[in-house]
Scaffold this motif. Structure first.
Motif, PDB file in Angstrom:
ATOM      1  N   ILE A   1       0.841  -1.205   0.000  1.00  0.00           N
ATOM      2  CA  ILE A   1       0.000   0.000   0.000  1.00  0.00           C
ATOM      3  C   ILE A   1       0.879   1.259   0.000  1.00  0.00           C
ATOM      4  O   ILE A   1       0.595   2.234  -0.701  1.00  0.00           O
ATOM      5  N   GLY A   2       1.963   1.240   0.785  1.00  0.00           N
ATOM      6  CA  GLY A   2       2.855   2.396   0.827  1.00  0.00           C
ATOM      7  C   GLY A   2       3.508   2.666  -0.517  1.00  0.00           C
ATOM      8  O   GLY A   2       3.600   3.828  -0.945  1.00  0.00           O
ATOM      9  N   ALA A   3       3.984   1.618  -1.191  1.00  0.00           N
ATOM     10  CA  ALA A   3       4.602   1.804  -2.508  1.00  0.00           C
ATOM     11  C   ALA A   3       3.593   2.358  -3.513  1.00  0.00           C
ATOM     12  O   ALA A   3       3.914   3.253  -4.314  1.00  0.00           O
TER      13      ALA A   3
ATOM     14  N   ALA B   1      11.788  19.908  -5.218  1.00  0.00           N
ATOM     15  CA  ALA B   1      12.811  18.865  -5.133  1.00  0.00           C
ATOM     16  C   ALA B   1      12.632  18.016  -3.878  1.00  0.00           C
ATOM     17  O   ALA B   1      12.824  16.788  -3.908  1.00  0.00           O
ATOM     18  N   LEU B   2      12.259  18.650  -2.773  1.00  0.00           N
ATOM     19  CA  LEU B   2      12.024  17.913  -1.529  1.00  0.00           C
ATOM     20  C   LEU B   2      10.885  16.915  -1.688  1.00  0.00           C
ATOM     21  O   LEU B   2      10.991  15.753  -1.252  1.00  0.00           O
ATOM     22  N   ASN B   3       9.797  17.317  -2.326  1.00  0.00           N
ATOM     23  CA  ASN B   3       8.653  16.422  -2.523  1.00  0.00           C
ATOM     24  C   ASN B   3       9.024  15.216  -3.384  1.00  0.00           C
ATOM     25  O   ASN B   3       8.704  14.063  -3.044  1.00  0.00           O
ATOM     26  N   LEU B   4       9.692  15.479  -4.505  1.00  0.00           N
ATOM     27  CA  LEU B   4      10.071  14.371  -5.388  1.00  0.00           C
ATOM     28  C   LEU B   4      11.064  13.431  -4.703  1.00  0.00           C
ATOM     29  O   LEU B   4      10.980  12.202  -4.852  1.00  0.00           O
ATOM     30  N   TYR B   5      11.982  13.986  -3.960  1.00  0.00           N
ATOM     31  CA  TYR B   5      12.973  13.170  -3.254  1.00  0.00           C
ATOM     32  C   TYR B   5      12.301  12.252  -2.231  1.00  0.00           C
ATOM     33  O   TYR B   5      12.613  11.053  -2.152  1.00  0.00           O
ATOM     34  N   LEU B   6      11.374  12.799  -1.457  1.00  0.00           N
ATOM     35  CA  LEU B   6      10.675  11.974  -0.470  1.00  0.00           C
ATOM     36  C   LEU B   6       9.848  10.881  -1.140  1.00  0.00           C
ATOM     37  O   LEU B   6       9.781   9.743  -0.635  1.00  0.00           O
ATOM     38  N   ASP B   7       9.224  11.199  -2.263  1.00  0.00           N
ATOM     39  CA  ASP B   7       8.450  10.170  -2.979  1.00  0.00           C
ATOM     40  C   ASP B   7       9.352   9.025  -3.422  1.00  0.00           C
ATOM     41  O   ASP B   7       9.020   7.841  -3.222  1.00  0.00           O
TER      42      ASP B   7
ATOM     43  N   PHE C   1       2.748   6.203  -2.593  1.00  0.00           N
ATOM     44  CA  PHE C   1       3.800   7.164  -2.947  1.00  0.00           C
ATOM     45  C   PHE C   1       4.090   7.166  -4.449  1.00  0.00           C
ATOM     46  O   PHE C   1       4.657   8.149  -4.955  1.00  0.00           O
ATOM     47  N   SER C   2       3.697   6.140  -5.149  1.00  0.00           N
ATOM     48  CA  SER C   2       3.763   6.191  -6.616  1.00  0.00           C
ATOM     49  C   SER C   2       2.766   7.210  -7.163  1.00  0.00           C
ATOM     50  O   SER C   2       3.088   7.981  -8.083  1.00  0.00           O
ATOM     51  N   VAL C   3       1.567   7.222  -6.588  1.00  0.00           N
ATOM     52  CA  VAL C   3       0.586   8.228  -6.993  1.00  0.00           C
ATOM     53  C   VAL C   3       1.059   9.619  -6.586  1.00  0.00           C
ATOM     54  O   VAL C   3       0.874  10.593  -7.327  1.00  0.00           O
ATOM     55  N   TYR C   4       1.686   9.707  -5.422  1.00  0.00           N
ATOM     56  CA  TYR C   4       2.233  10.997  -4.994  1.00  0.00           C
ATOM     57  C   TYR C   4       3.318  11.490  -5.952  1.00  0.00           C
ATOM     58  O   TYR C   4       3.459  12.698  -6.200  1.00  0.00           O
TER      59      TYR C   4
END
Length: 324
Positions: free
Chosen positions: A267-269, A301-307, A272-275
């Motif tokens: 579920i987490g993967a 950049a922070l958002n993409l990195y966390l995803d 965060f794929s949708v994110y």
């Protein structure tokens, strides 16, 4: 052309001798001539302003036109050897002196913003996966982290403080070099945490997780750039799903097991794929309903990195749980 072709000024028979002669200038009866200004036939005379070769005898004393006349003070006054202006009468129509139209090209700004975000993101990923490689392939690093467990808690505190500061404070993430300092500290702390986590798995599982993460992220990024579906409108839904996911994780802590770990990581993967699609479209702007301001390159950049990091960790958990 000569002044003989101008019927309105009969006293100007010879420009070399009678310029301003015989009655003076302006002509008798006042200026402008009878019939209004400009004289019939338009002003300047046909063929251009000033006789060919410029004004004979130089510029008349006192300036032209007379005080209070036309054109207004400060405008162009002909000089000896004056040539035909490009167009019109009055101030000289110099194309270089005209105001230029600097159009606001939003697309070029957006492309520069995207390049900057991906350059920052690439640097973050290089640091993070370099730390992961160090923990996985170098036993001394892994043993050092095991002998100093306080480093884990320090890194966790630094990661949370810097992340919340950049997410909640505009001045932190927009002011240079403060934004790069906070982003660098966050990246180092997150890289250490990822290295400690990856150190619990063998090298084959980590390499497999890295490869799958790279393929998934590339495919999702291309999908986000090409699809006609607008995921930027799903912000509220994704936040609600994230809250439910966190509550599920707290409950799963009290019921450990292989199955619940696989379900939670899957579920987490997926989440965060949708994110990743959502954040990519927010960064791209264009036809999407919502977008990130070009000033928010650190936040993007922070958002993409966390995803990407979350996708990697959950895929690594899935691989580890399926083999254990």
């Amino acid at each position: 052309m000569s002044w003989q072709s101008v019927p309105q000024y009969p006293q100007y028979q010879d420009p070399n001798q009678q310029y301003f002669g015989g009655g003076g200038y302006p002509p008798p009866g006042g200026y402008p001539p009878q019939g209004g200004y400009p004289p019939q036939g338009g002003y300047p005379p046909q063929g251009g302003y000033a006789p060919q070769g410029g004004y004979p005898g130089g510029y008349p004393q006192g300036g032209y036109p007379p005080q209070g006349g036309y054109p207004p003070q400060g405008a162009y006054a002909p000089q000896p050897g004056f040539v035909q202006p490009p167009s019109g009468y009055g101030a000289y129509d110099d194309p270089e002196s005209q105001p230029k139209n600097f159009a606001f090209d939003d697309q070029s700004i957006r492309r520069g913003f995207i390049r900057k975000v991906y350059m920052i993101l690439m640097g973050q990923l290089i640091v993070t996966f370099g730390a992961v490689s160090l923990f996985v392939f170098h036993d001394g690093t892994k043993q050092f982290a095991a002998r100093n467990p306080w480093l884990f808690w320090v890194a966790l505190a630094v990661m949370l403080i810097t992340m919340l500061s950049m997410a909640c404070c505009d001045s932190v993430r927009r002011q240079t070099p403060t934004n790069f300092i906070f982003l660098g500290l966050f990246t180092l702390a997150q890289s250490f945490l990822c290295g400690v986590t990856a150190g619990r798995f063998n090298s084959t599982e980590v390499l497999m997780a890295v490869g799958i993460t790279a393929a998934v992220c590339l495919a999702l990024t291309l999908f986000a750039m090409q699809t006609k579906y607008d995921f930027t409108m799903m912000g509220g839904i994704l936040v609600a799903c994230l809250v439910v996911f966190m509550l599920f994780g707290i409950i799963a802590m009290f019921f450990p097991g292989r199955v619940i770990t696989l379900v939670y990581a899957s579920i987490g993967a997926l989440l965060f794929s949708v994110y990743l699609i959502y954040d990519t479209q927010m960064m791209m702007g264009g036809d999407h309903k919502y977008s990130i301001s070009p000033e928010e390159y650190i936040f993007a950049a922070l958002n993409l990195y966390l995803d990407i990091i979350n996708i990697f960790l959950y895929i690594l958990t899935i691989i580890g749980a399926s083999r254990d």
